[in-house]
Write an enzyme that holds these catalytic residues in place. Structure first.
Site, mmCIF file in Angstrom:
data_model
loop_
_atom_site.group_PDB
_atom_site.id
_atom_site.type_symbol
_atom_site.label_atom_id
_atom_site.label_comp_id
_atom_site.label_asym_id
_atom_site.label_seq_id
_atom_site.Cartn_x
_atom_site.Cartn_y
_atom_site.Cartn_z
ATOM 1 N N THR A 13 0.822 -1.216 0.000
ATOM 2 C CA THR A 13 0.000 0.000 0.000
ATOM 3 C C THR A 13 0.853 1.261 0.000
ATOM 4 O OG1 THR A 13 -1.867 -1.083 1.027
ATOM 5 C CG2 THR A 13 -1.684 1.258 1.429
ATOM 6 N N THR A 93 1.703 -4.307 4.270
ATOM 7 C CA THR A 93 1.556 -4.565 5.709
ATOM 8 C C THR A 93 0.943 -5.935 6.007
ATOM 9 O OG1 THR A 93 -0.616 -3.515 5.790
ATOM 10 C CG2 THR A 93 1.299 -2.106 6.219
ATOM 11 N N ASP A 94 0.247 -6.508 5.020
ATOM 12 C CA ASP A 94 -0.512 -7.742 5.313
ATOM 13 C C ASP A 94 0.374 -8.879 5.819
ATOM 14 O OD1 ASP A 94 -2.792 -6.438 4.591
ATOM 15 O OD2 ASP A 94 -3.146 -7.533 2.732
HETATM 16 C C1 SIN Z 1 -0.988 -3.022 2.777
HETATM 17 O O1 SIN Z 1 0.140 -2.811 2.377
HETATM 18 O O2 SIN Z 1 -1.424 -2.370 3.761
HETATM 19 C C2 SIN Z 1 -1.936 -3.999 2.173
HETATM 20 C C3 SIN Z 1 -1.483 -4.599 0.909
HETATM 21 C C4 SIN Z 1 -0.216 -5.399 1.037
HETATM 22 O O3 SIN Z 1 0.030 -6.000 2.075
HETATM 23 O O4 SIN Z 1 0.529 -5.426 0.052
#
Ligand code: SIN
Length: 329
Positions: A13, A93-94
């Site tokens: 993200t 973040t995932d």
């Molecule tokens: C994010 O980055 O918050 C969600 C998408 C990902 O993990 O690539």
């Protein structure tokens, strides 16, 4: 003299693009390149000599074992260079908590390695990415960050790679260490540490992946009411060398699944009990489980226990040795 920091970009993200500044869900992660990212935060140039490298540009939910290995190997190549003082990895973040733990166990350097991401896409009003990346670079150039293991910097806080976990789907304060807490913070532009992980990592960890081309298959089986043995049997048939059972409570096993797990152990699969609760320790548990050869994950969540089990299985299938590694790291 300014330190030299390599930004290794993988997507997420923080490089995400939405149709409007108010669109905060349903956008494309990994849309902007590392050059776009760096150009959008010119203040980075005041903190360090920055150079960028694009390893991939994807949503972190699609990271493969092969990519994780490549990332660890690339980090080790970069950190061995005299002209690299630290690495900042931009990441979705995932699954950031998984990559952070894997690197914590496989990076062979005490130079700072910091993972950073964002909960709001780069196009969003109040995007959190720019300040997060500034804080990540500040952490990477901070002398105190050396030897702390692989770190995650999000929302003004610094976490250790072993213990950090994403705990909320959308909130910018999603990262926590539910069994402990943050190691430090960045407030008033200053990096401050208060705690340190006591578990071995980086130079003190024994896992060598420089020549490894694939990790053993380890699947996670998630406990729930009404469960049966179908997924355990399917994982074994697919060639799993290890299973992590994300049990209820303190790693409890559904009565309809236990025999399948015991048969898996008999056929040479290493079975580790963890917990779906999100925090707390899983211990050896019932005498019956121990007799059936089930191991336990201490306070590692299932996705982290899976990674440690994969690394453990590269060096041993002896259950007592695997258990020792699960308790040591
Ligand atoms: C994010 O980055 O918050 C969600 C998408 C990902 O993990 O690539």
């Amino acid at each position: 003299m300014m330190k030299k920091i390599k930004i290794l970009a993988t997507g997420g993200t923080i490089a995400g693009k939405a149709a409007s500044s108010t669109q905060l869900t349903g956008y494309t992660a990994g849309a902007y390149s590392v050059d776009d990212l760096l150009a959008s935060v010119p203040a980075l140039g005041e903190l360090a000599q920055i150079s960028g490298e694009q390893l991939c540009n994807i949503d972190s939910s699609s990271i493969t074992d092969a990519l994780l290995l490549r990332l660890a190997q690339r980090c080790n190549e970069l950190l061995a260079q005299e002209d690299v003082d630290g690495v900042v990895i931009t990441h979705g973040t995932d699954t950031m908590e998984e990559t952070a733990f894997f690197l914590n166990l496989t990076v062979k350097s005490d130079k700072p390695v910091v993972l950073v991401g964002a909960m709001r896409p780069a196009t969003a009003v109040s995007a959190d990415g720019p300040l997060n990346i500034i804080n990540a670079v500040k952490t990477a150039v901070c002398a105190e960050s050396a030897g702390q293991g692989v770190l995650v910097v999000m929302n003004d806080e610094i976490y250790g790679g072993r213990d950090v976990m994403k705990t909320n789907t959308a909130n910018v304060a999603t990262f926590k260490a539910p069994n402990g807490g943050a190691l430090g913070c960045i407030v008033g532009g200053e990096v401050r540490y208060y705690y340190r992980s006591v578990r071995p990592h980086t130079l003190a960890a024994e896992f060598a992946i420089s020549k490894v081309t694939a990790l053993p298959r380890v699947d996670i089986i998630y406990a729930h009411i009404g469960q049966d043995r179908v997924l355990v049997d399917a994982a074994c048939a697919a060639g799993a060398r290890g299973l992590v059972y994300a049990g209820s409570g303190m790693g409890s096993i559904h009565g309809a699944v236990e025999a399948a797990l015991a048969e898996a152990v008999q056929s040479g699969v290493v079975v580790v009990r963890s917990s779906r609760t999100g925090s707390g320790r899983v211990s050896a548990g019932l005498a019956r489980w121990q007799e059936q050869g089930f191991l336990y994950a201490d306070n590692l969540n299932p996705q982290k226990a899976r990674l440690l089990l994969q690394l453990a299985l590269l060096q041993t299938h002896e259950r007592s040795e695997v258990q020792e590694l699960l308790l040591r790291y």
